[in-house]
Design a protein around this motif. Structure first.
Motif, short mmCIF file in Angstrom:
data_model
loop_
_atom_site.label_atom_id
_atom_site.label_comp_id
_atom_site.label_asym_id
_atom_site.label_seq_id
_atom_site.Cartn_x
_atom_site.Cartn_y
_atom_site.Cartn_z
N LEU A 43 0.83 -1.20 0.00
CA LEU A 43 0.00 0.00 0.00
C LEU A 43 0.87 1.26 0.00
N LEU A 44 1.99 1.21 0.70
CA LEU A 44 2.89 2.36 0.69
C LEU A 44 3.45 2.60 -0.71
N ALA A 45 3.71 1.52 -1.41
CA ALA A 45 4.21 1.65 -2.79
C ALA A 45 3.19 2.36 -3.67
N ASP A 46 1.91 2.13 -3.41
CA ASP A 46 0.86 2.83 -4.16
C ASP A 46 0.90 4.33 -3.92
N LEU A 47 1.50 4.75 -2.81
CA LEU A 47 1.59 6.16 -2.47
C LEU A 47 2.95 6.74 -2.83
N GLY A 48 3.76 5.95 -3.52
CA GLY A 48 5.08 6.42 -3.93
C GLY A 48 6.16 6.23 -2.89
N ILE A 49 5.86 5.43 -1.85
CA ILE A 49 6.82 5.19 -0.78
C ILE A 49 7.35 3.76 -0.88
N THR A 50 8.65 3.63 -1.02
CA THR A 50 9.28 2.32 -1.17
C THR A 50 10.12 2.00 0.06
N VAL A 51 10.00 0.77 0.55
CA VAL A 51 10.78 0.31 1.69
C VAL A 51 12.03 -0.38 1.17
N GLY A 52 13.20 0.15 1.54
CA GLY A 52 14.46 -0.42 1.08
C GLY A 52 14.95 -1.57 1.94
N LEU A 57 2.58 9.82 -5.66
CA LEU A 57 1.54 10.11 -4.66
C LEU A 57 0.33 10.75 -5.30
N LYS A 58 0.56 11.66 -6.21
CA LYS A 58 -0.55 12.39 -6.85
C LYS A 58 -1.39 11.48 -7.74
N GLU A 59 -0.81 10.33 -8.12
CA GLU A 59 -1.53 9.36 -8.94
C GLU A 59 -2.33 8.37 -8.10
N ALA A 60 -2.12 8.41 -6.79
CA ALA A 60 -2.79 7.45 -5.91
C ALA A 60 -4.24 7.85 -5.67
N HIS A 61 -5.07 6.86 -5.33
CA HIS A 61 -6.47 7.13 -4.98
C HIS A 61 -6.51 7.79 -3.60
N MET A 62 -7.33 8.82 -3.46
CA MET A 62 -7.44 9.50 -2.17
C MET A 62 -7.96 8.55 -1.09
N SER A 63 -8.77 7.58 -1.48
CA SER A 63 -9.28 6.62 -0.50
C SER A 63 -8.14 5.81 0.11
N THR A 64 -7.12 5.49 -0.69
CA THR A 64 -5.96 4.75 -0.19
C THR A 64 -5.13 5.62 0.74
N MET A 88 -4.48 4.93 4.76
CA MET A 88 -3.15 4.76 5.34
C MET A 88 -2.81 5.81 6.40
N PHE A 89 -3.34 7.01 6.21
CA PHE A 89 -2.87 8.12 7.04
C PHE A 89 -3.89 8.73 8.00
N THR A 90 -5.13 8.28 7.98
CA THR A 90 -6.12 8.84 8.91
C THR A 90 -6.82 7.73 9.68
N GLY A 91 -7.29 8.05 10.87
CA GLY A 91 -8.02 7.09 11.68
C GLY A 91 -7.15 6.37 12.69
N ALA A 92 -7.79 5.93 13.76
CA ALA A 92 -7.08 5.30 14.88
C ALA A 92 -6.48 3.95 14.50
N ASN A 93 -6.97 3.32 13.44
CA ASN A 93 -6.46 2.01 13.03
C ASN A 93 -5.58 2.09 11.79
N SER A 94 -5.17 3.28 11.42
CA SER A 94 -4.38 3.47 10.21
C SER A 94 -2.91 3.13 10.43
N PHE A 95 -2.19 3.03 9.33
CA PHE A 95 -0.75 2.83 9.39
C PHE A 95 -0.07 3.97 10.14
N ALA A 96 -0.52 5.20 9.87
CA ALA A 96 0.07 6.37 10.52
C ALA A 96 -0.11 6.29 12.04
N ALA A 97 -1.28 5.83 12.47
CA ALA A 97 -1.53 5.71 13.91
C ALA A 97 -0.61 4.67 14.54
N ASP A 98 -0.33 3.61 13.79
CA ASP A 98 0.57 2.57 14.29
C ASP A 98 1.98 3.12 14.43
#
Length: 224
Positions: free
Chosen positions: A139-148, A160-167, A171-181
């Motif tokens: 999912l991070l790759a869909d946002l232009g973020i690659t884990v090395g 990132l600009k090509e990603a769906h806003m829903s994705t 990933m980045f909003t809500g208590a159960n999101s990746f960002a919250a983790d």
């Protein structure tokens, strides 16, 4: 009984450092020489241990600083207002991109600091953080973020600009999101540093006031 000084030709008064004097003999006989040696080496060990402790404490201060900065960044990234359309019905991609880039930079900074730490609790929580990131690598790759392979992140803003806003929101909003983790992991790293400081006693900062640094630490709230 002859004078003991005759055994050593009297007390030396010249500057020859190899001359064995009565004072040398007496110090060996009464054990003071051994005590001095022991005291000297104990002091050397104490100085080494003190230097090591101060270095470790500097590392801990640096780790906590980066962890708290990441907490702040994640809180800003999780703000739902960041993903609302403006009066023109458009997303502010510049602000969104800036927030994501800040996350990537701060994440990489904390990975560097954790990787150089000798504290097992800090390392353990760092492993948990990288594990949570790798679990979301697709999912991070869909946002232009690659884990090395070194657990560092790279970011391509154009993707990132090509990603769906829903994705992005997932990933980045809500208590159960990746960002919250990630925010939670950063908080745990910050907390274990405080606990480690408590176990090792007084600690070091550039101002010499480690305790004050912790007591004035900030906590960041985020929208669920």
């Amino acid at each position: 009984m002859s004078d003991i000084t005759s055994l050593f030709g009297g007390v030396s008064t010249n500057n020859n450092t190899n001359t064995f004097s009565l004072a040398d003999y007496a110090s060996i006989r009464n054990g003071s020489y051994g005590k001095l040696l022991k005291s000297y080496y104990n002091k050397q060990d104490e100085e080494k241990n003190t230097a090591k402790t101060e270095e470790n404490n500097k590392q801990l201060v640096s780790v906590k600083s980066e962890a708290d900065e990441l907490k702040k960044t994640m809180s800003e990234l999780m703000n739902k207002k960041l993903y609302e359309k403006n009066e023109k019905g458009e997303y502010d991609w510049d602000k969104i991109t800036e927030a994501v880039k800040k996350f990537v930079d701060d994440y990489n900074d904390i990975i560097d600091k954790v990787g150089s730490s000798d504290d097992k609790s800090v390392l353990r929580n760092g492993v948990w953080m990288t594990g949570a990131t790798r679990a979301n690598d697709d999912l991070l790759a869909d946002l232009g973020i690659t884990v090395g392979g070194d657990n560092k992140l790279t970011f391509k803003a154009e993707d990132l600009k090509e990603a769906h806003m829903s994705t992005i929101k997932h990933m980045f909003t809500g208590a159960n999101s990746f960002a919250a983790d990630i925010l939670s992991r950063a908080s745990k790293i910050s907390n274990v540093v405080e606990q480690s400081a408590g176990k090792t006693g007084s600690a070091y900062t550039s101002s010499g006031d480690y305790e004050k640094l912790f007591s004035e630490g900030l906590s960041y709230d985020f929208e669920s």
